[in-house]
Design an enzyme around this catalytic site. Structure first.
Site, PDB file in Angstrom:
ATOM      1  N   TYR A   1       0.981  -1.257  -0.587  1.00  0.00           N
ATOM      2  CA  TYR A   1      -0.358  -0.476  -0.218  1.00  0.00           C
ATOM      3  C   TYR A   1       0.659   0.970   0.042  1.00  0.00           C
ATOM      4  O   TYR A   1       0.408   2.372  -0.234  1.00  0.00           O
ATOM      5  CB  TYR A   1      -1.166   0.114   1.008  1.00  0.00           C
ATOM      6  CG  TYR A   1      -1.627   0.641   1.481  1.00  0.00           C
ATOM      7  CD1 TYR A   1      -3.040   0.577  -0.042  1.00  0.00           C
ATOM      8  CD2 TYR A   1      -2.512   1.579   1.393  1.00  0.00           C
ATOM      9  CE1 TYR A   1      -4.170   1.661  -0.253  1.00  0.00           C
ATOM     10  CE2 TYR A   1      -3.367   2.865   1.398  1.00  0.00           C
ATOM     11  CZ  TYR A   1      -4.469   2.948   0.554  1.00  0.00           C
ATOM     12  OH  TYR A   1      -4.974   3.947   0.732  1.00  0.00           O
TER      13      TYR A   1
ATOM     14  N   LYS B   1      -2.872   8.522   3.641  1.00  0.00           N
ATOM     15  CA  LYS B   1      -4.629   7.576   4.028  1.00  0.00           C
ATOM     16  C   LYS B   1      -4.881   8.430   5.400  1.00  0.00           C
ATOM     17  O   LYS B   1      -5.687   8.409   6.383  1.00  0.00           O
ATOM     18  CB  LYS B   1      -4.993   6.594   4.294  1.00  0.00           C
ATOM     19  CG  LYS B   1      -5.675   6.466   2.336  1.00  0.00           C
ATOM     20  CD  LYS B   1      -6.592   6.941   1.855  1.00  0.00           C
ATOM     21  CE  LYS B   1      -6.786   5.689   0.458  1.00  0.00           C
ATOM     22  NZ  LYS B   1      -8.164   7.622   0.161  1.00  0.00           N
TER      23      LYS B   1
END
Length: 262
Positions: free
Chosen positions: A163, A170
């Site tokens: 990720y 995020k």
């Protein structure tokens, strides 16, 4: 306790007016949210990234009986034009859904340690700060009890393999949600992050070994499956509705329970 509204009116979106940013195609999270909102009676203004996306998204917007504008969130004037168009057309805005995330592939596929300053800043601007700008531009036009939402992922809270750069971005986005909730709460505005499990969207396809991530989610999630776009849209619809009037500042997971066992 006596209910002041019927269950039907609490969960209805009839008369609700909103903006959904980030339609890419029929498999995008933004479209899942728009389809559910439309089915429950909401009016919407929709946006897509550019003229190339427009040809794919225009038929979807037509099905949803919603105007569609091009909006590249990196361009302040396009975001401003979108919000102003929505306000002029609908009068007030009851909800805004921000479903936009991007990072340069070189930075996304490499180590966070090696990420470029330019790539990090661009990812943060598009994926995080654009939500703050959308909230600020919408603020003068928000109806009482308005609901603002953005899309996060488990990688904000845990170091998820592959990720990469989007994890810190995020995490910043979820923190932004909390600060916006505090700052906008006195006016009655509610702010949330929705954190779906992995779904096969075009944006997700940019992640390395995304198929492995989906398979792991299916295997380990208590519900033993991936969630659907409709289920993500249903959570968004609940947060728009008056039934969620006492909630703000949260990250809500819709991932088959995966976040509790990973």
């Amino acid at each position: 306790m006596e209910l002041t509204m019927t269950p039907e009116s609490l969960f209805s979106l009839a008369g609700k007016r909103g903006v959904i940013i980030g339609l890419a195609n029929a498999h995008s999270i933004a479209y899942g949210c728009a389809a559910v909102a439309h089915a429950l009676g909401a009016q919407m203004v929709l946006s897509c990234l550019n003229d190339k996306a427009l040809q794919f998204v225009a038929p979807l917007a037509e099905q949803l009986q919603s105007p569609l504008l091009v909006c590249d969130v990196e361009k302040e004037d396009e975001l401003e034009r979108l919000i102003q168009f929505a306000a002029d057309r609908m009068g007030k805005i009851d909800f805004l859904i921000h479903s936009v995330a991007w990072a340069p592939l070189t930075d996304l596929h490499g180590r966070v340690l090696d990420s470029s300053a330019q790539g990090f800043l661009q990812a943060m601007n598009i994926s995080c700060h654009s939500f703050a700008r959308a909230a600020r531009l919408s603020e003068p036009h928000l109806a009482p009890g308005a609901s603002l939402m953005t899309m996060s992922y488990l990688g904000a809270d845990e170091a998820v393999a592959h990720y990469g750069l989007m994890g810190p971005v995020k995490a910043a986005l979820e923190s932004l949600v909390r600060y916006l909730a505090v700052e906008m709460g006195p006016a009655g505005t509610r702010v949330h992050a929705i954190s779906p499990g992995p779904v096969p969207t075009r944006a997700a396809s940019g992640l390395q070994e995304f198929d492995v991530l989906m398979e792991k989610a299916k295997t380990n999630a208590p519900l033993k499956r991936l969630v659907t776009l409709q289920e993500i849209g249903q959570l968004a619809a609940f947060l728009i509705s008056d039934a969620a009037s006492g909630m703000t500042g949260q990250t809500l997971y819709v991932d088959g329970g995966y976040h509790i066992v990973n």
